[in-house]
Write an enzyme that holds these catalytic residues in place. Sequence first.
Site, PDB file in Angstrom:
ATOM      1  N   GLU A 101       4.173 -15.599  10.072  1.00 57.20           N
ATOM      2  CA  GLU A 101       3.304 -14.658   9.358  1.00 57.20           C
ATOM      3  C   GLU A 101       3.903 -13.254   9.404  1.00 57.20           C
ATOM      4  O   GLU A 101       4.452 -12.835  10.427  1.00 57.20           O
ATOM      5  CB  GLU A 101       1.915 -14.653  10.001  1.00 57.20           C
ATOM      6  CG  GLU A 101       0.875 -13.814   9.295  1.00 57.20           C
ATOM      7  CD  GLU A 101      -0.507 -13.993   9.899  1.00 57.20           C
ATOM      8  OE1 GLU A 101      -1.304 -13.035   9.812  1.00 57.20           O
ATOM      9  OE2 GLU A 101      -0.804 -15.069  10.457  1.00 57.20           O
ATOM     10  N   ASP A 103       2.548  -9.357   8.469  1.00 62.81           N
ATOM     11  CA  ASP A 103       1.291  -8.664   8.172  1.00 62.81           C
ATOM     12  C   ASP A 103       1.463  -7.183   7.869  1.00 62.81           C
ATOM     13  O   ASP A 103       2.143  -6.470   8.612  1.00 62.81           O
ATOM     14  CB  ASP A 103       0.341  -8.730   9.378  1.00 62.81           C
ATOM     15  CG  ASP A 103      -0.100 -10.132   9.733  1.00 62.81           C
ATOM     16  OD1 ASP A 103      -0.095 -10.985   8.850  1.00 62.81           O
ATOM     17  OD2 ASP A 103      -0.448 -10.352  10.907  1.00 62.81           O
ATOM     18  N   GLU A 105      -1.585  -4.525   7.810  1.00 63.56           N
ATOM     19  CA  GLU A 105      -3.018  -4.342   8.017  1.00 63.56           C
ATOM     20  C   GLU A 105      -3.316  -2.846   7.965  1.00 63.56           C
ATOM     21  O   GLU A 105      -2.775  -2.070   8.755  1.00 63.56           O
ATOM     22  CB  GLU A 105      -3.463  -4.927   9.356  1.00 63.56           C
ATOM     23  CG  GLU A 105      -3.357  -6.441   9.406  1.00 63.56           C
ATOM     24  CD  GLU A 105      -3.778  -7.014  10.738  1.00 63.56           C
ATOM     25  OE1 GLU A 105      -4.536  -7.999  10.768  1.00 63.56           O
ATOM     26  OE2 GLU A 105      -3.336  -6.463  11.781  1.00 63.56           O
TER      27      GLU A 105
END
Length: 294
Positions: A101, A103, A105
Amino acid sequence: MAISSSSSKLVFLLWVLGFMSVMSSAAKFDELFEPSWALDHVSFEGEELKLKLDNFSGAGFGSKSKYLFGKTTVQIKLVEGDSAGTVTAFYMSSDGPKHNEFDFEFLGNTTGEPYLVQTNVYVNGVGNREQRLSLWFDPSKDFHAYSILWNQHQVVFLVDETPIRVFTNKEKKGVPFPKDQPMGIYSSIWNADDWATQGGRVKTDWSHAPFVASYKGFDINGCECPISTNAVDNTKKCSASEGKYWWDEPVLSELNLHQSHQLMWVQAKHLIYDYCTDTARFPVTPAECEHRRW
């Protein structure tokens, strides 16, 4: 002034990538993505898609296909005003407990305080590689492009084509690198006031709801991996390319000099937290952090 063949190749490649980006940016949301949850909190206004968060639900969307290497970009205008407690995410992820993953954010804040951007990298289900940065602009006032470039050599997080983080392939040093799991591309908005703003001290003020994140300029340029094709064949198709794909060009195996300077500037001026230097969490420096150039 004479231009070397390598410089000419780089200039041509950058022109091709720019042209491809312009062409593919015309792709509509519904060609690449679909709403994945809370459809009543997803709306369209012209070329813009909007995700809404209220005290009933957040919302999200995901890509219709998975990809192994390439680049994805989306333009986002984040929640305006008091966004404390909210998180808007843009990320790539594979499936399963051993997933990979990448990310972005975006952590909301009280009115007048800056957004923070947290990036993270999971490899084989293991994350805890957070970095937090401030931005050099207000991301709630206008659209800005957020991109993830992924090849066999590096994962690069970019904001308006400025690199803000690089995760380099250090398999030779025993560090796992994500290279064999096709990943979907996702975005969502949700309430995370237990941790998102000042460590959870500032909670979401629902009197300011709905909180709305806006999107446009959806772009995926990667090696598509049909779900019906087995993982071994997908990996062979996308990895053993020998120059078949633009992201395998040698010039993209590392940042160029200008990008390196950009990244050093970002890290010097805007880096707030780096797991690599958090000795309380990691008394032993993580292997991927050793001898890191930035």
